[in-house]
Design an enzyme around this catalytic site. Structure first.
Site, PDB file in Angstrom:
ATOM      1  N   HIS A  23       0.827  -1.199   0.000  1.00 57.09           N
ATOM      2  CA  HIS A  23       0.000   0.000   0.000  1.00 57.09           C
ATOM      3  C   HIS A  23       0.869   1.259   0.000  1.00 57.09           C
ATOM      4  O   HIS A  23       2.070   1.202   0.251  1.00 57.09           O
ATOM      5  CB  HIS A  23      -0.930   0.025   1.218  1.00 57.09           C
ATOM      6  CG  HIS A  23      -2.118  -0.869   1.088  1.00 57.09           C
ATOM      7  ND1 HIS A  23      -2.041  -2.225   1.307  1.00 57.09           N
ATOM      8  CD2 HIS A  23      -3.408  -0.604   0.757  1.00 57.09           C
ATOM      9  CE1 HIS A  23      -3.242  -2.764   1.116  1.00 57.09           C
ATOM     10  NE2 HIS A  23      -4.086  -1.803   0.787  1.00 57.09           N
TER      11      HIS A  23
ATOM     12  N   LYS B  52      -0.726   4.928   4.585  1.00 53.10           N
ATOM     13  CA  LYS B  52      -1.647   4.010   5.262  1.00 53.10           C
ATOM     14  C   LYS B  52      -1.157   3.767   6.682  1.00 53.10           C
ATOM     15  O   LYS B  52       0.012   3.444   6.899  1.00 53.10           O
ATOM     16  CB  LYS B  52      -1.753   2.690   4.497  1.00 53.10           C
ATOM     17  CG  LYS B  52      -2.769   1.721   5.084  1.00 53.10           C
ATOM     18  CD  LYS B  52      -2.968   0.521   4.175  1.00 53.10           C
ATOM     19  CE  LYS B  52      -3.946  -0.481   4.775  1.00 53.10           C
ATOM     20  NZ  LYS B  52      -5.289   0.087   5.013  1.00 53.10           N
TER      21      LYS B  52
END
EC number: 1.17.1.8
Length: 255
Positions: free
Chosen positions: A145, A149
């Protein structure tokens, strides 16, 4: 009649994508947005709220939440208390919190959705991985990601592992006497499966599920290159939760 939607966390990238999706769908009506750090009182003619308490008694059908793990449970509970069916893309819920919210939604006679991933391809990946885990118990997950995040591993990785654990032979992946020369090198341990989290700029949301067997391997991968990939699932969630009477965990329950 249009479904009236509130979007919490509307200033974030997912929140902005959700706003645009709702605004372009004639069956949906964006009636309010929420962000505690927004200085303006309106956004594109839509009222902006800084404190969710001010939305108590507001007339709306669905609460879409793309906020942060720190407030997601509290927000979802607030939505249910005030008659808004929640559609939640924020991750970080514990299994106990999800169970409590399911029970509360039944008491409120409200539908709802908490989805680790709204991309239809990611939902299919989880289903394919569950099928494969019956025959390939040696498996590891790599989730990748963007570097903003906050939670790791991702909700999608945890959900994938949970689904595989239901059907997979419970074995410890790797050598019984393996030694980590650097702590955490083998990743997080979920029922003997290892989960590895990558955080880098330029990424959006990606996951590989790698299976191994004697003389063969199987790799399943899903990539979201743009947040628009999640909007089909968000749209589906909004339109389905108003028909339901219980909160569910995972978009697959609405397909």
């Amino acid at each position: 009649m249009s479904i009236r939607v509130i979007i919490a966390g509307f200033k974030g990238k997912m929140g902005q994508a959700a706003c645009q999706m709702v605004l372009t769908d004639p069956d949906l009506d964006l009636v309010a947005v929420l962000d505690p750090f927004e200085s303006e009182s309106e956004w594109q003619g839509i009222p902006v709220f800084k404190d969710k308490a001010d939305l108590a008694g507001f007339e709306a059908d669905v609460w879409v939440d793309f906020t942060t793990p720190a407030v997601a449970y509290e927000n979802t509970r607030f939505a249910l208390e005030n008659g808004f069916a929640p559609v939640v893309g924020t991750t970080g819920f514990t299994s106990e919190e999800i169970a409590e919210l399911k029970e509360f939604s039944r008491a409120q006679d409200l539908g709802g959705l908490i989805a680790p991933n709204f991309a239809l391809g990611a939902v299919l990946l989880m289903q394919f991985a569950t099928q494969a885990a019956k025959y390939f118990p040696n498996v590891e997950i790599i989730e990748l990601h963007h570097d903003k995040k906050k939670d790791a591993p991702s909700g999608t990785a945890i959900k994938t592992a949970e689904l595989m654990a239901e059907v997979r032979e419970s074995i410890q992946q790797g050598a019984a006497d393996e030694e980590e020369l650097i702590a955490g090198a083998r990743g997080a341990d979920f029922d003997g499966m290892r989960i590895h989290s990558v955080r880098l700029p330029g990424l959006v949301a990606h996951q590989e599920v790698i299976f191994g067997n004697q003389g063969e391997g199987l790799t399943l991968r899903h990539d979201s290159y743009d947040r628009i990939s999640f909007m089909t699932g968000v749209n589906l969630g909004i339109k389905e939760v108003v028909k339901r009477h219980e909160l569910v965990y995972g978009l697959e329950h609405l397909l």
